[in-house]
Design a protein around this motif. Structure first.
Motif, PDB file in Angstrom:
ATOM      1  N   ILE A  34      38.733  46.836  32.088  1.00 32.50           N
ATOM      2  CA  ILE A  34      38.091  45.678  31.251  1.00 32.50           C
ATOM      3  C   ILE A  34      37.576  46.030  29.932  1.00 32.50           C
ATOM      4  CG2 ILE A  34      36.931  43.499  30.716  1.00 32.50           C
ATOM      5  CD1 ILE A  34      39.399  43.389  33.082  1.00 32.50           C
TER       6      ILE A  34
ATOM      7  N   ASP B  51      34.991  38.888  36.828  1.00 32.58           N
ATOM      8  CA  ASP B  51      34.882  40.173  37.453  1.00 32.58           C
ATOM      9  C   ASP B  51      35.533  40.244  38.897  1.00 32.58           C
ATOM     10  OD1 ASP B  51      34.652  41.248  34.670  1.00 32.58           O
ATOM     11  OD2 ASP B  51      32.717  42.279  35.142  1.00 32.58           O
TER      12      ASP B  51
ATOM     13  N   LEU C  18      38.980  40.141  39.939  1.00 35.09           N
ATOM     14  CA  LEU C  18      39.948  40.968  39.234  1.00 35.09           C
ATOM     15  C   LEU C  18      40.643  41.872  39.957  1.00 35.09           C
ATOM     16  CD1 LEU C  18      38.364  41.277  35.655  1.00 35.09           C
ATOM     17  CD2 LEU C  18      40.191  39.855  36.318  1.00 35.09           C
TER      18      LEU C  18
ATOM     19  N   HIS D  60      47.327  41.417  36.049  1.00 36.26           N
ATOM     20  CA  HIS D  60      46.509  40.472  36.316  1.00 36.26           C
ATOM     21  C   HIS D  60      45.437  40.153  35.413  1.00 36.26           C
ATOM     22  CE1 HIS D  60      44.210  37.772  39.273  1.00 36.26           C
ATOM     23  NE2 HIS D  60      43.196  38.500  39.282  1.00 36.26           N
ATOM     24  N   SER D  61      44.956  40.838  34.632  1.00 35.56           N
ATOM     25  CA  SER D  61      43.952  40.784  33.682  1.00 35.56           C
ATOM     26  C   SER D  61      44.630  40.125  32.415  1.00 35.56           C
ATOM     27  CB  SER D  61      43.245  41.941  33.170  1.00 35.56           C
ATOM     28  OG  SER D  61      44.149  42.741  32.364  1.00 35.56           O
TER      29      SER D  61
END
Length: 253
Positions: free
Chosen positions: A179, A191, A194, A215-216
């Motif tokens: 990140i 967080d 994740l 995903h992020s």
């Protein structure tokens, strides 16, 4: 052969599905597409998207994401492990694979996973807001740790002898330092959901040159401890600053 990476297509949104359908039917016929999860929880959209991609690429490797395992619209008896089996069957029927690909000296290894709170414990705000807690359904006694362990146990470390290019793939992040620093503190509440340090442990056993993840919805390519980590998320239609909305060629072999 070129190797392309893409994740988080979310074809529930019409512009995203239109982008898939408009991809050239001729430019990628000798190429491999790594698809790192989150197509759709709707069976028909998953089928339509994967079928379109397998008609355009010689090989499509797919690792399901959390959205793909939502059971919204399914029977009340179905849980997300059963939905995973459905997703695997759909992928196979479309000509995509969720298994390791070995082509000469190339090895591409999918790593299934889930978040297990190894990146931190969720706050009450997250527990109330995160859709997975309502849209996924697990067998009795399964919490996040048990779900992550279940998928972790499905992964295998294939023989790597004779391979000069190794790539691993997961939907979830294998380490929290992926990140970027520009992400605001109010978004760091995410967080815990994740990813998992389990994934980092598994990919290190394979020792890839590159790890592809999703995903992020934050596109980047960064080297950490000798491995290149790549996220090329398509993202939601309104996400234009952190996603590129295009295929990314990560290797040519």
């Amino acid at each position: 052969m070129r190797i392309f990476a893409l994740s988080d297509i979310h074809v529930d949104y019409e512009p995203n599905m239109a982008w898939v359908q408009e991809l050239s039917r001729f430019d990628y016929v000798d190429d491999l597409l790594i698809l790192a999860g989150d197509i759709s929880h709707k069976r028909q959209l998953l089928d339509t998207c994967l079928s379109a991609l397998t008609r355009r690429f010689r090989h499509v490797l797919f690792v399901p994401g959390n959205h793909d395992l939502w059971v919204a619209g399914e029977t009340p008896e179905m849980d997300s492990l059963e939905k995973f089996a459905v997703v695997r069957k759909i992928a196979s029927s479309c000509g995509a694979t969720m298994e390791t690909i070995r082509l000469g000296g190339l090895l591409v290894v999918p790593l299934l996973g889930w978040y297990d709170y190894s990146f931190g414990q969720p706050q009450k705000t997250l527990l109330n807001a995160w859709t997975d807690y309502r849209a996924c359904r697990w067998p009795a006694g399964y919490g996040a740790a048990e779900v992550a362990a279940h998928f972790d146990n499905l992964n295998t470390v294939p023989p790597t002898e004779g391979t000069h290019m190794r790539i691993t793939v997961s939907h979830f992040l294998p380490r929290i330092d992926l990140i970027p620093s520009f992400v605001s503190s109010r978004h760091r509440i995410l967080d815990p959901v994740l990813g998992s340090t389990r994934l980092e442990g598994q990919l290190r056993k394979i020792n890839p040159k590159t790890h592809v993840y999703g995903h992020s919805h934050i596109n980047q390519s960064v080297w950490l401890d000798g491995i290149r980590y790549i996220n090329n998320a398509f993202g939601y239609p309104q996400e234009s600053r952190i996603t590129a909305k295009q295929l990314l060629c990560i290797e040519e072999v």
